[in-house]
Scaffold this motif. Sequence first.
Motif, PDB file in Angstrom:
ATOM      1  N   LEU A 235      -5.956 -15.812   6.580  1.00  0.00           N
ATOM      2  CA  LEU A 235      -5.146 -16.992   6.860  1.00  0.00           C
ATOM      3  C   LEU A 235      -3.863 -16.559   7.563  1.00  0.00           C
ATOM      4  O   LEU A 235      -3.300 -15.506   7.268  1.00  0.00           O
ATOM      5  CB  LEU A 235      -4.803 -17.722   5.563  1.00  0.00           C
ATOM      6  N   GLY A 236      -3.406 -17.393   8.473  1.00  0.00           N
ATOM      7  CA  GLY A 236      -2.204 -17.056   9.214  1.00  0.00           C
ATOM      8  C   GLY A 236      -2.484 -16.510  10.591  1.00  0.00           C
ATOM      9  O   GLY A 236      -1.556 -16.301  11.376  1.00  0.00           O
ATOM     10  N   TRP A 237      -3.766 -16.286  10.897  1.00  0.00           N
ATOM     11  CA  TRP A 237      -4.119 -15.797  12.229  1.00  0.00           C
ATOM     12  C   TRP A 237      -4.359 -16.946  13.205  1.00  0.00           C
ATOM     13  O   TRP A 237      -4.050 -16.804  14.381  1.00  0.00           O
ATOM     14  CB  TRP A 237      -5.367 -14.919  12.159  1.00  0.00           C
ATOM     15  N   GLY A 238      -4.942 -18.042  12.725  1.00  0.00           N
ATOM     16  CA  GLY A 238      -5.302 -19.074  13.682  1.00  0.00           C
ATOM     17  C   GLY A 238      -5.497 -20.447  13.072  1.00  0.00           C
ATOM     18  O   GLY A 238      -5.542 -20.617  11.847  1.00  0.00           O
TER      19      GLY A 238
ATOM     20  N   SER B 153       3.489 -16.617  12.114  1.00  0.00           N
ATOM     21  CA  SER B 153       2.475 -17.545  11.588  1.00  0.00           C
ATOM     22  C   SER B 153       3.022 -18.861  11.055  1.00  0.00           C
ATOM     23  O   SER B 153       2.407 -19.900  11.246  1.00  0.00           O
ATOM     24  CB  SER B 153       1.629 -16.880  10.491  1.00  0.00           C
ATOM     25  N   ASP B 154       4.153 -18.852  10.329  1.00  0.00           N
ATOM     26  CA  ASP B 154       4.672 -20.106   9.789  1.00  0.00           C
ATOM     27  C   ASP B 154       6.196 -20.041   9.724  1.00  0.00           C
ATOM     28  O   ASP B 154       6.813 -19.006   9.971  1.00  0.00           O
ATOM     29  CB  ASP B 154       4.066 -20.422   8.415  1.00  0.00           C
ATOM     30  N   ARG B 155       6.801 -21.164   9.386  1.00  0.00           N
ATOM     31  CA  ARG B 155       8.264 -21.249   9.411  1.00  0.00           C
ATOM     32  C   ARG B 155       8.907 -20.283   8.425  1.00  0.00           C
ATOM     33  O   ARG B 155       9.970 -19.717   8.696  1.00  0.00           O
ATOM     34  CB  ARG B 155       8.703 -22.684   9.110  1.00  0.00           C
ATOM     35  N   GLU B 156       8.280 -20.102   7.263  1.00  0.00           N
ATOM     36  CA  GLU B 156       8.847 -19.200   6.265  1.00  0.00           C
ATOM     37  C   GLU B 156       8.899 -17.768   6.773  1.00  0.00           C
ATOM     38  O   GLU B 156       9.724 -16.972   6.336  1.00  0.00           O
ATOM     39  CB  GLU B 156       8.031 -19.268   4.965  1.00  0.00           C
ATOM     40  N   ARG B 157       8.017 -17.422   7.698  1.00  0.00           N
ATOM     41  CA  ARG B 157       7.974 -16.062   8.246  1.00  0.00           C
ATOM     42  C   ARG B 157       8.518 -16.028   9.678  1.00  0.00           C
ATOM     43  O   ARG B 157       8.185 -15.152  10.450  1.00  0.00           O
ATOM     44  CB  ARG B 157       6.548 -15.516   8.197  1.00  0.00           C
TER      45      ARG B 157
END
Length: 725
Positions: free
Chosen positions: A563-566, A592-596
Amino acid sequence: MIRVALLPGDGVGAEVLDGPARLLRRLAGQGVLEVTGPWPVGARAAAETGDVLPAETLAACDAADAVLLGAVGEDPRVPAEVCPRPEVALHRLRERYDLRVSVRDVPFPDGRELTVVRNLIGGSYGGADDRLFRPDGSEAADVLRLTRERVAEVVHLACDELARRGGGRLVSVDKANLYATGRLWRQVATEVTRERGVAVEHRYVDRAAFELGSGAPVPDVLVTEGLLGDVLSDLAAGRAGSPALCGSASLHPGAPARGRCVGLFEPAHGSAPRRALRDEVDPLGGFLALAALLRYFPATRDLGARVRGAVDTVLRSGPWTYDLAPEGTAPASTTAVADAVLAAFGAPADAEPAVMAAVQVLSEPDVRVRADVLEAWTVDVLETVGVRPAHARDTARVLGYADLSGIDSHGTARLPAYVGAIGGGAIAVDGEPRVHSDGGAVALVDGCDLLGHPVTTFAVDEAVRRARRYGVGWVNVRRSSHHGASGCYVYDAARLGLVGLAATNTGPVVAPAGAGRPYLGTNPLALGVPVAGEEPLVFDMATSAVAAGKFEIALRLGRSVPLGWGLDAGGRPTTDPAAVFPGRGALLPLGSDRERSVHKGYGLGLLVELLTAVLAGGPTGPGVGNLTFRSGARPPGTSHLVVVLDPARLGDPQATGDGAARLLAGLRALDPVDPELPVRTPGQRAAAERARRRAHGIPLDAETHRALAALGGQVGRPLAVGARG
């Protein structure tokens, strides 16, 4: 013909099983047996699929007669919170196939072998109803429950093992002077051995432990309750010299309980996460597990004896890993010991099987090809389809750099796509890249829709020439195509003592932060810096969470992605690579996402698009074609940037290399959080991989090998294979 499913497991599991897996493939190539896998299991399976025992793995095990299993447990690549209990996979496999008895073989350097037989169901290995743990921590209990039936089947199997060995000493171990279960064990063991006409010696567990730990004679077969056998077999392995010297079989007495599978065969040691990925652990337990597997089936019993004999040869004569190497003897690597066992068996590491059977290999190398052979073949194929010789050599060199560096997604595996694009008219073969506009230190190159590798090589040459004259060379490129691993070009510049930067845009596969569909490419950028006394530092990264090639590899190998790839076509996160690639969903930017901080990856991708396509006047975003899933014959119109700086213009010509060397040395000298995982610097792993692959060849997974072999057949240039496995 027996079928074996290969499950490498976690931590050191794949390293330990690499040698046995190579031998299995050779036997499969000779038509002796069938092999499938490797299949994911344990922590790494959980990280990839969300399940420690995925459905595809279960299906493969159901269809196999036996499973060769690596260690399952902690893995340095998988955070504990992702998979807190990987060993659940083992319990599920044992329950699925009703594997009630364990047989462990421990070899000694003098040629003796101790076989420990114990129960896996019942006794200390009771079910959930036999466990109690109060949430407040005030009380815990484990019920040790044995039945006459369970004890009898274990002792019968111990008698069978003794008969297989042609007789010898049988010792039964219990704690009959303290536990009721011990008294039952001794009573049933006495009855069964009397019925079988086998002499048995009884020992209390404390006495048995003393004898195993001292110089007392070792019995041929030791039979006992599960937990006692677990401890005593490890003690015996320690006396033999290493906890790695133990091959284990988990068996179902009688006909298979489910499917075809009769048991799991595995080295008995753990996953040793701190020693993983270092090529230093002892692989002999894996060969002992394979020997036990082969000896279990009548058709391969002699082969099992040969494997066991090969292990004995290496135990006596070496080479030895760190745990067995005599004082004053340099320890050998895992690979070296495995190669020695294969040679002793009569299957040297570079042996070629007489017949190639249908062997499914998903991630470990099936075929190895010498780097120079693969590069020459690539040139031959490209020239055959009309590419000019110099352009073919440039392309093969860049693909070869990726193959050697372990960047398999950008190596020769790309060749079929390039040839297809040439045949479809998306890539031109006539013409030469040229300088479109010359501004002294800066220039714009027209790639004329040629292969990106010779175009970017031309741009590097132009940038180097300008850097020598002006101190810096800035070269933009338009009307090019995919140019492979960007790191190759900055590596070339850094080897000349220059600092290089390269970037390229690609077809739209990445969704900008907050969007659900792709607009930008993976847009990689790379930096190369000379380092005094060692290979250049090369930092090469995609601005997406991962390179698009990772999805191609996952599709080839039939694997899920984290998860987080696409995102899928609906903009939802997914682990299915087919829902993302090619052209179905979208890759995510780095982060990948706002937190990261996904906005940073998005910003980097946008920066590359500006510096390459916008400055060069090339197409941007959806206007860029993609060779992987592009429709029609429109050239991709890729843009690149190459910047080269001559650090000598800043003063001391040696200062950059010396300063970089000091910086890297300081980083590598930092105390790591995990003492077994030292701090590394960019390009360090790739440099080591280049040395290893130059020596051992380029590994091609089965799918890549099939694609390249098919391409060779299509153009009349067959691929010569150096070695399998």
